[in-house]
Design a protein around this motif. Structure first.
Motif, PDB file in Angstrom:
ATOM      1  N   ASP A   1       5.421 -13.043   6.906  1.00  0.00           N
ATOM      2  CA  ASP A   1       4.846 -11.920   6.164  1.00  0.00           C
ATOM      3  C   ASP A   1       5.176 -12.000   4.687  1.00  0.00           C
ATOM      4  O   ASP A   1       6.313 -12.317   4.305  1.00  0.00           O
ATOM      5  CB  ASP A   1       5.424 -10.603   6.701  1.00  0.00           C
TER       6      ASP A   1
ATOM      7  N   LEU B   1       0.841  -1.210   0.000  1.00  0.00           N
ATOM      8  CA  LEU B   1       0.000   0.000   0.000  1.00  0.00           C
ATOM      9  C   LEU B   1       0.874   1.257   0.000  1.00  0.00           C
ATOM     10  O   LEU B   1       0.621   2.209  -0.751  1.00  0.00           O
ATOM     11  CB  LEU B   1      -0.907   0.008   1.241  1.00  0.00           C
TER      12      LEU B   1
ATOM     13  N   ALA C   1      -3.602  -0.881   8.655  1.00  0.00           N
ATOM     14  CA  ALA C   1      -2.495  -0.905   7.689  1.00  0.00           C
ATOM     15  C   ALA C   1      -2.687   0.138   6.591  1.00  0.00           C
ATOM     16  O   ALA C   1      -1.743   0.836   6.216  1.00  0.00           O
ATOM     17  CB  ALA C   1      -2.386  -2.290   7.057  1.00  0.00           C
TER      18      ALA C   1
ATOM     19  N   PHE D   1      -8.650  -2.228   8.182  1.00  0.00           N
ATOM     20  CA  PHE D   1      -7.499  -2.473   9.051  1.00  0.00           C
ATOM     21  C   PHE D   1      -6.594  -1.244   9.027  1.00  0.00           C
ATOM     22  O   PHE D   1      -6.457  -0.573   8.018  1.00  0.00           O
ATOM     23  CB  PHE D   1      -6.766  -3.729   8.561  1.00  0.00           C
TER      24      PHE D   1
ATOM     25  N   TYR E   1      -0.142 -12.946   4.728  1.00  0.00           N
ATOM     26  CA  TYR E   1      -0.010 -13.163   6.181  1.00  0.00           C
ATOM     27  C   TYR E   1      -0.633 -14.531   6.503  1.00  0.00           C
ATOM     28  O   TYR E   1      -1.592 -14.938   5.844  1.00  0.00           O
ATOM     29  CB  TYR E   1      -0.761 -12.010   6.876  1.00  0.00           C
TER      30      TYR E   1
ATOM     31  N   ALA F   1      -6.390  -6.863   0.341  1.00  0.00           N
ATOM     32  CA  ALA F   1      -5.545  -7.786   1.114  1.00  0.00           C
ATOM     33  C   ALA F   1      -6.281  -9.071   1.490  1.00  0.00           C
ATOM     34  O   ALA F   1      -5.686 -10.140   1.568  1.00  0.00           O
ATOM     35  CB  ALA F   1      -5.027  -7.088   2.375  1.00  0.00           C
ATOM     36  N   GLN F   2      -7.609  -8.957   1.733  1.00  0.00           N
ATOM     37  CA  GLN F   2      -8.386 -10.112   2.216  1.00  0.00           C
ATOM     38  C   GLN F   2      -9.095 -10.858   1.087  1.00  0.00           C
ATOM     39  O   GLN F   2      -9.894 -11.748   1.379  1.00  0.00           O
ATOM     40  CB  GLN F   2      -9.457  -9.638   3.204  1.00  0.00           C
TER      41      GLN F   2
ATOM     42  N   TRP G   1     -10.512  -6.307  13.620  1.00  0.00           N
ATOM     43  CA  TRP G   1      -9.625  -5.178  13.918  1.00  0.00           C
ATOM     44  C   TRP G   1      -9.576  -4.901  15.432  1.00  0.00           C
ATOM     45  O   TRP G   1      -9.471  -3.752  15.849  1.00  0.00           O
ATOM     46  CB  TRP G   1     -10.043  -3.884  13.208  1.00  0.00           C
TER      47      TRP G   1
HETATM   48  C1  LIG Z   1      -4.063  -7.995   6.622  1.00  0.00           C
HETATM   49  C2  LIG Z   1      -4.517  -6.731   5.997  1.00  0.00           C
HETATM   50  C3  LIG Z   1      -3.609  -5.743   5.593  1.00  0.00           C
HETATM   51  C4  LIG Z   1      -2.135  -5.833   5.881  1.00  0.00           C
HETATM   52  O1  LIG Z   1      -1.516  -6.947   5.356  1.00  0.00           O
HETATM   53  P1  LIG Z   1      -0.021  -7.330   5.817  1.00  0.00           P
HETATM   54  O2  LIG Z   1       0.428  -8.293   4.765  1.00  0.00           O
HETATM   55  O3  LIG Z   1      -0.148  -7.967   7.163  1.00  0.00           O
HETATM   56  O4  LIG Z   1       0.788  -6.102   5.847  1.00  0.00           O
HETATM   57  C5  LIG Z   1      -4.097  -4.623   4.964  1.00  0.00           C
HETATM   58  N1  LIG Z   1      -5.410  -4.457   4.757  1.00  0.00           N
HETATM   59  C6  LIG Z   1      -6.325  -5.379   5.133  1.00  0.00           C
HETATM   60  C7  LIG Z   1      -7.759  -5.154   4.846  1.00  0.00           C
HETATM   61  C8  LIG Z   1      -5.916  -6.532   5.774  1.00  0.00           C
HETATM   62  O5  LIG Z   1      -6.825  -7.436   6.172  1.00  0.00           O
END
Ligand SMILES: *Cc1c(COP(=O)(O)O)cnc(C)c1O
Length: 372
Positions: A194, A66, A90, A88, A184, A160-161, A319
């Motif tokens: 990771d 990101l 992140a 999340f 992850y 990511a999900q 979260w």
């Molecule tokens: C897990 C997750 C992240 C971060 O992913 P990492 O690989 O752990 O850095 C970002 N956004 C969402 C929605 C996530 O579920």
């Protein structure tokens, strides 16, 4: 006899196919395959074909994906990025580190980002719209892409999900300028540490992120006489790529198992008025959900959670139970009532491909017993 159902049984991720993994470790490490070896490029090519996208750049994790994606997109200091509060940390952290300002917005009745609320928060400082494809489902991307076009904004996906999820025949993560995936351990396809990736159809973004992940080196060669972009170290460990290459050979099966579990949960819990369930698989042909999580709401969430815990069933609140706009320590004081109510009621039930039938039966009979 009591069956225990940890929310996520970490060791099972390895033990389910331990012999295969031992062979992969041995084969990869015996040839010195540590950093940027053939496995990384092989993973990228497999994912490019799977996602039908021009470029996949394997990275250290999705958070850095990101960050690099935002920097490669030319985000400037003070630029606003609108993001659902149900996300999340992140993504907002990466926005902050890229110099931008994360602006949280409401979720809609489908629990995904509400496009109308997103549009209402656009100011002259807004540069980016970032839907978050929570739980392995897509937001209403047609509406979000249309808002982006009308306001001349970049749209990017925190997917990511959601590896493998579909929206109107398109792969989630490939609909905006770029998207990211996380590997992850507890994600859709998890490695033993990771790892992540950025995906894009844009040649310029791909070239920049490819260079940035490896200290600015062009085309991943060593830096010779000069370097034309500031980079960092965000490389994916080669061993993770080797593991992921193996896991992708049976990924469809893993997704199908999640879909079957979601269908069983939905069928069993349909009659309970206290619960609101996620859309069932194939309920709407426009959406191909992959069920990274099974998130539902209950008007007696805490009592249900305690009841399940007594029966050895692990649940979590996504979260850690706190939405982005509720993070007063980060300076937020805004009110998002729909998201607030959602967070008072939301619960994740165990959901992953290695749950046994016995474990699923135990979750179902316990939720049913609580409501009977
Ligand atoms: C897990 C997750 C992240 C971060 O992913 P990492 O690989 O752990 O850095 C970002 N956004 C969402 C929605 C996530 O579920």
């Amino acid at each position: 006899m009591s069956v225990s159902v940890p929310f996520f049984d970490w060791k099972q991720l390895y033990l389910e196919r331990r012999d295969d993994y031992i062979k992969i470790f041995d084969e990869t490490l015996s040839r010195g395959g540590f950093i940027m070896q053939k496995d990384v490029r092989q993973l990228e090519e497999t994912l490019e074909a799977y996602l039908n996208v021009k470029h996949v750049v394997a990275l250290s994790d999705a958070t850095n994906a990101l960050l690099l994606g935002l920097r490669a997109s030319g985000l400037q200091a003070g630029d606003e990025v609108i993001i659902p509060s149900h996300s999340f940390l992140a993504a907002p952290q990466s926005i902050h580190y890229a110099g931008g300002v994360p602006v949280p917005c409401e979720l809609g009745p489908d629990w995904m980002v509400d496009p109308a609320d997103m549009e209402s928060r656009i100011t002259e400082k807004t540069r980016v719209l970032m839907p978050v494809q929570v739980n392995g489902r897509s937001a209403d991307m047609d509406r979000i892409l249309d808002i982006g076009k009308r306001h001349n904004l970049i749209v990017v996906e925190d997917s990511a999900q959601a590896l493998g999820a579909k929206y109107k025949g398109k792969m989630v993560g490939t609909m905006g300028l770029w998207g990211v995936f996380s590997f992850y351990p507890s994600k859709m396809i998890g490695t033993f540490g990771d790892a992540g990736a950025l995906v894009t159809n844009d040649d310029d973004i791909a070239a920049k992120v490819r260079a940035m992940r490896n200290h600015g080196a062009n085309a991943d060669k060593v830096i010779e006489k000069s370097c034309d972009i500031w980079g960092t170290n965000s490389r994916m460990d080669n061993l993770h790529a080797a593991i992921l290459n193996f896991k992708l050979t049976w990924y469809d099966e893993a997704i199908q198992r999640r879909i079957d579990i979601a269908q069983r949960y939905n069928d069993a819990f349909a009659g309970f008025s206290e619960l609101t369930l996620p859309p069932a698989p194939a309920q709407d042909p426009d959406y191909g959900d992959v069920y990274q999580n099974y998130e539902m709401t209950s008007t007696r969430r805490d009592a249900l959670r305690a009841y399940l815990s007594e029966r050895g069933i692990g649940t979590i609140i996504q979260w850690g139970g706190i939405a982005l706009h509720q993070m007063s320590g980060l300076g937020y004081s805004q009110s998002l009532p729909k998201t607030d109510t959602f967070f008072e009621q939301s619960l994740l039930l165990p959901m992953n491909h290695f749950l046994t039938d016995e474990q699923i039966d135990h979750v179902i009979s316990s939720v049913v017993a609580f409501h009977s």
